[in-house]
Design an enzyme around this catalytic site. Sequence first.
Site, mmCIF file in Angstrom:
data_model
loop_
_atom_site.group_PDB
_atom_site.id
_atom_site.type_symbol
_atom_site.label_atom_id
_atom_site.label_comp_id
_atom_site.label_asym_id
_atom_site.label_seq_id
_atom_site.Cartn_x
_atom_site.Cartn_y
_atom_site.Cartn_z
ATOM 1 N N HIS A 249 0.817 -1.224 0.000
ATOM 2 C CA HIS A 249 0.000 0.000 0.000
ATOM 3 C C HIS A 249 0.852 1.277 0.000
ATOM 4 O O HIS A 249 0.342 2.359 -0.255
ATOM 5 C CB HIS A 249 -1.018 -0.017 1.146
ATOM 6 C CG HIS A 249 -0.493 0.353 2.489
ATOM 7 N ND1 HIS A 249 -0.197 -0.567 3.471
ATOM 8 C CD2 HIS A 249 -0.212 1.560 3.031
ATOM 9 C CE1 HIS A 249 0.225 0.062 4.543
ATOM 10 N NE2 HIS A 249 0.227 1.355 4.318
ATOM 11 N N ASP A 294 -0.563 -7.455 1.406
ATOM 12 C CA ASP A 294 0.039 -6.113 1.503
ATOM 13 C C ASP A 294 1.558 -6.246 1.624
ATOM 14 O O ASP A 294 2.148 -6.046 2.688
ATOM 15 C CB ASP A 294 -0.546 -5.389 2.723
ATOM 16 C CG ASP A 294 -0.216 -3.906 2.713
ATOM 17 O OD1 ASP A 294 0.381 -3.431 1.718
ATOM 18 O OD2 ASP A 294 -0.548 -3.237 3.704
ATOM 19 N N SER A 390 3.997 2.182 8.352
ATOM 20 C CA SER A 390 3.667 1.190 7.325
ATOM 21 C C SER A 390 4.885 0.720 6.551
ATOM 22 O O SER A 390 5.768 1.513 6.242
ATOM 23 C CB SER A 390 2.690 1.780 6.315
ATOM 24 O OG SER A 390 1.406 1.718 6.843
ATOM 25 N N GLY A 391 4.883 -0.558 6.236
ATOM 26 C CA GLY A 391 5.987 -1.115 5.456
ATOM 27 C C GLY A 391 7.161 -1.505 6.325
ATOM 28 O O GLY A 391 8.040 -2.255 5.912
HETATM 29 N N1 ARG Z 1 -1.454 2.088 7.218
HETATM 30 C C1 ARG Z 1 -0.671 2.937 8.052
HETATM 31 C C2 ARG Z 1 0.399 3.667 7.246
HETATM 32 O O1 ARG Z 1 0.176 3.889 6.099
HETATM 33 C C3 ARG Z 1 -0.072 2.232 9.217
HETATM 34 C C4 ARG Z 1 -1.048 1.384 9.927
HETATM 35 C C5 ARG Z 1 -0.593 0.866 11.194
HETATM 36 N N2 ARG Z 1 -1.629 1.147 12.113
HETATM 37 C C6 ARG Z 1 -1.714 0.601 13.282
HETATM 38 N N3 ARG Z 1 -2.646 1.012 14.081
HETATM 39 N N4 ARG Z 1 -0.893 -0.345 13.662
HETATM 40 O O2 ARG Z 1 1.389 4.102 7.732
#
Ligand code: ARG
Length: 439
Positions: A249, A294, A390-391
């Site tokens: 993503h 993902d 993320s990642g």
């Molecule tokens: N999708 C989010 C990003 O783009 C991170 C998600 C992690 N969230 C969590 N509550 N652990 O950085």
Amino acid sequence: MMYAPVEFEFSEADYPPVEYQRKQQYWDSIRLAIFTLVIVAIIGITIGIVAHFVVEDDKSFYYLASFQVTNLKYRENYGLRTSKEFIQRSHQIERMMSRIFQHSGAGRFIKSHVIKISPDENGVNILMVLMFRYPSTGSAEHFRKRIERTLYQSLKTKKLPFTINKPSFTLTSIDSKKMRNLLNSRCGIRMTSSNMPIPAYSSKERIVQGRETSMEGEWPWQASLQLKGAGHQCGASLISNTWLLTAAHCFRKNKDPSQWIATFGTTITPPIVQRNVGKIIVHENYRRETNENDIAVAQLTTRVEFSNIVQRVCLADSSLKLPPKTSVFVTGFGSIVDDGPTQNKLRQARVETISSDVCNRKDVYDGLITKGMLCAGFMEGKIDACKGDSGGPLVYDSHDIWYLVGIVSWGQSCALPKKPGVYTRVTQYRNWIASKTGI
Ligand code: ARG
């Protein structure tokens, strides 16, 4: 002569008190001197004692050991350093070394790492690095003999699980650079800038939803993926000299490798190392609606050299199963509150794995967790990854070797009760990673 009477006149009246005063002054200054001396001595001794304990006068000495083990049969997978077989055998051999050298007269044994297990007509041949601390004044050769003696003694007196063929045993003193190069053949090893191992829980617990940063070299596989002109977007993990593992993503808006750069080090600015990205491969079945698959890999245009600060993480074998409530660590430059700004300093949090059954409960994620996902965090919330993480890596420590088990993927807001972090379950994608990168 001319002045004598004058002198006499004065001295008759003033001499005795001056004399007395002088004596008094004399004793005062002696007392002051003694007092000062005592204070200086006390301070000196205190500093000496503290220094003795804090700044030990020991130095690290590294040795390369090679020997045959005659009661072991070679197995194909020993050649693969990330295989279960290699890892298990290495741990057993490293444990045996601890038994031999710990509390022996051979100085302070720090640790050992198997580098290679190769076939041999009499069984297998082991190549390993041994690390010791000795007084800096001694010679490496002197200590080498001492280590050898201790080992030979153990072969006679201790009951050891592996039979070391004594004539085959060789021990060579090596410098820290050679040692680091040898260890670079293994993944997931952390070291301080002075080449000391970083013990698994040396790190205070610092949280993404909280304070403090990591020290340099603590999470050497962490990378920041940045869009030119727009700064940090995502975290990523270094899995070889050129490949990064991250979330699919992260490339939702922009998949053009020439627009991306990767940096390494515990701060985004200034970075320790910076590289351009040459290739981005997103999982073919990534679904943005469900967050399934993902996962993505990105290749750097030029390789990074491994050091204590930049190092690859191990990829967990697909057979690795983490029971619920296993301690794992997540790191990242992400925000510390929902919708907050990116952090310039790397942060870390200890979280615990949560079973998919619990995570799929109606009051948690109500069936959204598929088999390629892994939940980690706490049911009461509070500690979690957040936007911008993320990642990035979720890692697990086994005998001081760190394995990548998750990729920060999604979550409902951050750190809410019953809404733990959801990670891509890396073990499910072990073959996919191999098919794209050859790792
Ligand atoms: N999708 C989010 C990003 O783009 C991170 C998600 C992690 N969230 C969590 N509550 N652990 O950085």
